[in-house]
Design a protein around this motif. Sequence first.
Motif, PDB file in Angstrom:
ATOM      1  N   SER A 115       0.835  -1.212   0.000  1.00  0.00           N
ATOM      2  CA  SER A 115       0.000   0.000   0.000  1.00  0.00           C
ATOM      3  C   SER A 115       0.862   1.251   0.000  1.00  0.00           C
ATOM      4  O   SER A 115       0.576   2.223  -0.707  1.00  0.00           O
ATOM      5  CB  SER A 115      -0.928  -0.006   1.217  1.00  0.00           C
ATOM      6  OG  SER A 115      -1.833  -1.084   1.171  1.00  0.00           O
ATOM      7  N   VAL A 118       2.296   1.730  -3.514  1.00  0.00           N
ATOM      8  CA  VAL A 118       1.305   2.272  -4.457  1.00  0.00           C
ATOM      9  C   VAL A 118       1.079   3.759  -4.198  1.00  0.00           C
ATOM     10  O   VAL A 118       1.003   4.564  -5.136  1.00  0.00           O
ATOM     11  CB  VAL A 118      -0.022   1.484  -4.342  1.00  0.00           C
ATOM     12  CG1 VAL A 118      -1.126   2.179  -5.120  1.00  0.00           C
ATOM     13  CG2 VAL A 118       0.165   0.071  -4.852  1.00  0.00           C
ATOM     14  N   ILE A 119       0.982   4.138  -2.929  1.00  0.00           N
ATOM     15  CA  ILE A 119       0.785   5.555  -2.590  1.00  0.00           C
ATOM     16  C   ILE A 119       1.969   6.393  -3.062  1.00  0.00           C
ATOM     17  O   ILE A 119       1.793   7.498  -3.586  1.00  0.00           O
ATOM     18  CB  ILE A 119       0.579   5.709  -1.071  1.00  0.00           C
ATOM     19  CG1 ILE A 119      -0.770   5.102  -0.659  1.00  0.00           C
ATOM     20  CG2 ILE A 119       0.638   7.177  -0.656  1.00  0.00           C
ATOM     21  CD1 ILE A 119      -0.957   4.988   0.843  1.00  0.00           C
ATOM     22  N   SER A 130      -5.481   3.120  -8.782  1.00  0.00           N
ATOM     23  CA  SER A 130      -4.424   2.118  -8.629  1.00  0.00           C
ATOM     24  C   SER A 130      -4.633   1.280  -7.375  1.00  0.00           C
ATOM     25  O   SER A 130      -4.426   0.060  -7.396  1.00  0.00           O
ATOM     26  CB  SER A 130      -3.051   2.806  -8.580  1.00  0.00           C
ATOM     27  OG  SER A 130      -2.996   3.734  -7.510  1.00  0.00           O
ATOM     28  N   SER A 131      -5.064   1.913  -6.287  1.00  0.00           N
ATOM     29  CA  SER A 131      -5.345   1.168  -5.055  1.00  0.00           C
ATOM     30  C   SER A 131      -6.521   0.214  -5.260  1.00  0.00           C
ATOM     31  O   SER A 131      -6.511  -0.918  -4.761  1.00  0.00           O
ATOM     32  CB  SER A 131      -5.651   2.134  -3.912  1.00  0.00           C
ATOM     33  OG  SER A 131      -4.559   2.983  -3.648  1.00  0.00           O
TER      34      SER A 131
END
Length: 229
Positions: A115, A118-119, A130-131
């Motif tokens: 996570s 991705v952030i 995307s999340s």
Amino acid sequence: MACLAWFSAYYCSDIPAMIKTEITSVIEKQYPGQSETYFDLMYSLYSLPNIFLPIASGILIDRVGYNKLIVLFCGMVLLGNFIVYMGTKTESIGMLLGGRFIYGIGGESLGLGLSTLVITWFRGKELALSSAIALSFGRIGCVINCFISPHLVKIGFDAPYGLAIWICMLSFGAVGTLSVIDQTSSIREEQHKSNRDTVSEEPQPQQTLTELFQEIKNLKPIVGFHVLA
């Protein structure tokens, strides 16, 4: 690559539920009348380290960085599920429980590290999308497990986890590659930022008196307008 890691983590999490009848029958042979207790313990041991471990993992990710830790966490997922796989081959209840515990150490922390990745990569540019894609791949892993594992266990008690090990190995390779790409990208970005800062710190040429008086002369109408206003 991150989606594959999410897929593998979610795929492996509910395999015991899909082959519960076979697991409880093996437990019943060794611990008569306690099959449900030991089966529930497989999930309890997965959840136990995740009461406090995500907090510790979050602190480590902030201090050490996520790109190395996601490889470690993914390795724990692979190791834990391999131990469970060996437990299914030898019908060892201790290995089933121990493997689930090790898997729990890496599983939720891996999700936290991914996570963060991705952030970092998508901040300010389609972060929510995307999340959502990454989460969807995780749930796809759950759905595929629900369809495949009940059929695989008919081939052999160890077959569902045999496939899970291959998926985890692919995931580990993908996370390792992703870590290298992320680290290389971070180094290039830091170099680019350093070069940009160096250019911005170069001394600007000093203004001559003639140029200064010329600018003041050009500003006179503007200054007069503001005074009148």
